[in-house]
Scaffold this motif. Structure first.
Motif, PDB file in Angstrom:
ATOM      1  N   LEU A  33     -11.327  83.583   9.362  1.00 35.52           N
ATOM      2  CA  LEU A  33     -11.039  84.779  10.157  1.00 35.52           C
ATOM      3  C   LEU A  33     -12.203  85.764  10.201  1.00 35.52           C
ATOM      4  CD1 LEU A  33      -7.374  85.483   8.962  1.00 35.52           C
ATOM      5  CD2 LEU A  33      -8.107  84.445  11.104  1.00 35.52           C
ATOM      6  N   SER A  34     -13.317  85.419   9.547  1.00 36.65           N
ATOM      7  CA  SER A  34     -14.447  86.349   9.444  1.00 36.65           C
ATOM      8  C   SER A  34     -15.617  85.945  10.328  1.00 36.65           C
ATOM      9  CB  SER A  34     -14.924  86.452   7.989  1.00 36.65           C
ATOM     10  OG  SER A  34     -13.897  86.957   7.165  1.00 36.65           O
ATOM     11  N   LYS A  35     -15.362  85.120  11.312  1.00 36.95           N
ATOM     12  CA  LYS A  35     -16.438  84.701  12.210  1.00 36.95           C
ATOM     13  C   LYS A  35     -17.013  85.914  12.933  1.00 36.95           C
ATOM     14  CE  LYS A  35     -15.200  82.453  15.821  1.00 36.95           C
ATOM     15  NZ  LYS A  35     -14.688  81.373  16.712  1.00 36.95           N
ATOM     16  N   GLY A  36     -18.336  86.074  12.878  1.00 36.69           N
ATOM     17  CA  GLY A  36     -18.994  87.196  13.524  1.00 36.69           C
ATOM     18  C   GLY A  36     -19.048  88.451  12.676  1.00 36.69           C
ATOM     19  N   ARG A  37     -18.532  88.376  11.455  1.00 35.23           N
ATOM     20  CA  ARG A  37     -18.541  89.550  10.576  1.00 35.23           C
ATOM     21  C   ARG A  37     -19.734  89.499   9.621  1.00 35.23           C
ATOM     22  NH1 ARG A  37     -14.299  92.932  12.373  1.00 35.23           N
ATOM     23  NH2 ARG A  37     -12.570  91.609  13.027  1.00 35.23           N
ATOM     24  N   ASP A  38     -20.076  90.648   9.053  1.00 36.30           N
ATOM     25  CA  ASP A  38     -21.188  90.686   8.121  1.00 36.30           C
ATOM     26  C   ASP A  38     -20.685  90.692   6.682  1.00 36.30           C
ATOM     27  OD1 ASP A  38     -20.143  93.199   7.773  1.00 36.30           O
ATOM     28  OD2 ASP A  38     -21.841  94.269   8.643  1.00 36.30           O
ATOM     29  N   TYR A  41     -18.296  93.550   5.505  1.00 34.94           N
ATOM     30  CA  TYR A  41     -16.900  93.398   5.917  1.00 34.94           C
ATOM     31  C   TYR A  41     -16.163  92.466   4.967  1.00 34.94           C
ATOM     32  CZ  TYR A  41     -12.835  91.936   8.603  1.00 34.94           C
ATOM     33  OH  TYR A  41     -11.556  91.643   8.991  1.00 34.94           O
ATOM     34  N   ILE A  42     -16.768  91.311   4.657  1.00 34.38           N
ATOM     35  CA  ILE A  42     -16.108  90.328   3.799  1.00 34.38           C
ATOM     36  C   ILE A  42     -15.889  90.878   2.399  1.00 34.38           C
ATOM     37  CG2 ILE A  42     -16.391  88.070   2.700  1.00 34.38           C
ATOM     38  CD1 ILE A  42     -17.798  87.126   5.220  1.00 34.38           C
ATOM     39  N   VAL A  43     -16.908  91.537   1.847  1.00 27.49           N
ATOM     40  CA  VAL A  43     -16.780  92.098   0.502  1.00 27.49           C
ATOM     41  C   VAL A  43     -15.723  93.203   0.473  1.00 27.49           C
ATOM     42  CG1 VAL A  43     -17.984  93.383  -1.310  1.00 27.49           C
ATOM     43  CG2 VAL A  43     -19.129  91.474  -0.160  1.00 27.49           C
ATOM     44  N   LEU A 167     -12.640  85.559  -3.258  1.00 21.80           N
ATOM     45  CA  LEU A 167     -12.769  85.858  -1.834  1.00 21.80           C
ATOM     46  C   LEU A 167     -14.152  86.395  -1.492  1.00 21.80           C
ATOM     47  CD1 LEU A 167      -9.704  85.364  -1.842  1.00 21.80           C
ATOM     48  CD2 LEU A 167      -9.456  87.345  -0.350  1.00 21.80           C
ATOM     49  N   SER A 168     -14.728  87.174  -2.404  1.00 16.63           N
ATOM     50  CA  SER A 168     -16.061  87.727  -2.133  1.00 16.63           C
ATOM     51  C   SER A 168     -17.120  86.639  -2.065  1.00 16.63           C
ATOM     52  CB  SER A 168     -16.433  88.754  -3.202  1.00 16.63           C
ATOM     53  OG  SER A 168     -16.613  88.124  -4.470  1.00 16.63           O
ATOM     54  N   MET A 169     -16.840  85.480  -2.679  1.00 20.12           N
ATOM     55  CA  MET A 169     -17.785  84.368  -2.651  1.00 20.12           C
ATOM     56  C   MET A 169     -17.748  83.603  -1.335  1.00 20.12           C
ATOM     57  SD  MET A 169     -19.560  84.244  -5.445  1.00 20.12           S
ATOM     58  CE  MET A 169     -19.624  86.028  -5.210  1.00 20.12           C
ATOM     59  N   ALA A 170     -16.892  84.028  -0.395  1.00 14.88           N
ATOM     60  CA  ALA A 170     -16.830  83.355   0.903  1.00 14.88           C
ATOM     61  C   ALA A 170     -18.092  83.604   1.724  1.00 14.88           C
ATOM     62  CB  ALA A 170     -15.600  83.825   1.683  1.00 14.88           C
ATOM     63  N   TYR A 171     -18.775  84.714   1.484  1.00 21.42           N
ATOM     64  CA  TYR A 171     -19.943  85.049   2.315  1.00 21.42           C
ATOM     65  C   TYR A 171     -21.091  84.047   2.173  1.00 21.42           C
ATOM     66  CZ  TYR A 171     -23.776  87.544   4.475  1.00 21.42           C
ATOM     67  OH  TYR A 171     -24.843  87.873   5.273  1.00 21.42           O
ATOM     68  N   PRO A 172     -21.479  83.636   0.950  1.00 14.92           N
ATOM     69  CA  PRO A 172     -22.551  82.616   0.871  1.00 14.92           C
ATOM     70  C   PRO A 172     -22.198  81.339   1.630  1.00 14.92           C
ATOM     71  CG  PRO A 172     -22.163  83.610  -1.277  1.00 14.92           C
ATOM     72  CD  PRO A 172     -21.060  84.100  -0.382  1.00 14.92           C
TER      73      PRO A 172
END
Length: 216
Positions: A33-38, A41-43, A167-172
């Motif tokens: 659901l975070s496509k296009g987000r930085d 936002y994810i953190v 969840l915060s590890m989703a960004y890498p």
């Protein structure tokens, strides 16, 4: 305060909840659901999930059964509702709308729904916590309740922290997959979410059918 009792219930709470919650699965939902987000936002969503999850667990533990009884909501009905929500989210991920790609970062928080409820604090989690609260109420006279409650609440806090970190590890992973990878991953996770929602829905139907059969 009985330290041994506190530690025992803290451990049981963490061990009991983590497998049911499955934070890595919620992280994949966040990723889809975070496509296009930085990264910010994810953190921020991950941190918000930690707070919302702790609050949701505490509310479920202390007044969850009362709320369900007040509105005459059964656990099977809870499963059915959660299943419908998950299926709807899955369809949106499997068949994304074109205008969704133009959404600017920072909008549309997904921390409460669907990440906290029903992904992490879903019907299974609520059923387990309500059952625990009912069991403790039965044995209230045999237990040192301040230690028990302290252990359970501390367990909720640890579980919430673990979920937020996961969840915060989703960004890498988001950066590693790239745009095309995210598009494919989003559709795969959408399909899996639909399957999960149907499973919740099916379990709810089975439990309702069993209750009707037992009444006959």
């Amino acid at each position: 305060m009985q330290i041994e009792t506190l530690f025992t219930y803290l451990t049981l709470t963490v061990i009991g909840l983590l497998p049911i919650m499955n934070p890595p699965a919620a992280a994949t939902v966040l990723l889809g659901l975070s496509k296009g987000r930085d990264k910010n936002y994810i953190v921020s969503q991950a941190k918000a999930v930690g707070v919302y999850l702790f609050i949701a667990l505490c509310i479920t533990f202390f007044i969850g059964a009362t709320v369900l009884d007040l509105f005459s909501i059964s656990i099977p009905s809870l499963r059915l509702g959660g299943g419908i929500i998950i299926v709807a989210i899955g369809f949106n991920m499997l068949f994304p709308r074109k205008e969704a790609d133009n959404t600017s970062p920072g909008q549309d928080s997904i921390a409460l729904v669907p990440l906290t409820i029903p992904s992490l604090c879903g019907p299974g989690t609520m059923a387990l916590i309500i059952s625990l609260a009912a069991e403790l109420a039965i044995h209230r006279d045999e237990l040192h309740m301040p230690s028990v409650y302290s252990g359970v609440i501390a367990g909720f806090a640890i579980v919430a922290l673990i979920a937020a970190f996961t969840l915060s590890m989703a960004y890498p992973l988001l950066r590693a997959l790239g745009q095309n990878g995210i598009n494919a991953f989003t559709r795969i996770m959408g399909f899996l979410l639909i399957c999960m929602g149907v499973q919740f829905f099916t379990l709810g139907i089975e439990e309702i059918a069993l209750e009707i059969y037992q009444m006959l």
